[in-house]
Design an enzyme around this catalytic site. Sequence first.
Site, PDB file in Angstrom:
ATOM      1  N   CYS A  74     129.225 120.664 -25.597  1.00  0.00           N
ATOM      2  CA  CYS A  74     127.834 120.225 -24.770  1.00  0.00           C
ATOM      3  C   CYS A  74     128.622 118.686 -23.976  1.00  0.00           C
ATOM      4  O   CYS A  74     128.614 117.904 -24.637  1.00  0.00           O
ATOM      5  CB  CYS A  74     126.697 120.012 -25.699  1.00  0.00           C
ATOM      6  SG  CYS A  74     125.414 119.038 -24.972  1.00  0.00           S
TER       7      CYS A  74
ATOM      8  N   CYS B 222     125.899 115.983 -24.284  1.00  0.00           N
ATOM      9  CA  CYS B 222     126.365 115.366 -25.753  1.00  0.00           C
ATOM     10  C   CYS B 222     127.435 114.479 -25.651  1.00  0.00           C
ATOM     11  O   CYS B 222     127.341 113.557 -26.355  1.00  0.00           O
ATOM     12  CB  CYS B 222     126.314 116.567 -26.867  1.00  0.00           C
ATOM     13  SG  CYS B 222     125.095 117.481 -26.741  1.00  0.00           S
TER      14      CYS B 222
END
Length: 105
Positions: free
Chosen positions: A30, A33
């Site tokens: 991600c 993230c």
Amino acid sequence: MALEFTDANFQNDVIASDKLSVVDFWAEWCGPCRAIGPVIEELAKEYAGKINVGKVNVDVNPNVSATYGIVSIPAILFIKGGKVVDKQVGAVPKSVLDKKIQANM
């Protein structure tokens, strides 16, 4: 350094804690993230001993992720007294997380 919360230690380290816990639900793949990762690390250093700051890898810890209905990441939950007191979905500036921490300490 941010703590590593898992399916195995979540109950003890987060739910049973008397401190505010800031929990970053993330995954290796991600991009947002990874972008917010350094911010989480900074918060862990700044608030060391005052609150718990940690991360849950959703790919490795599906039970905790499912329990809290995590469908979008990064998702940051603010948990105190065993209850979710605030939530932030998506990467945001450090100041946004700081305000939420201050409001819930």
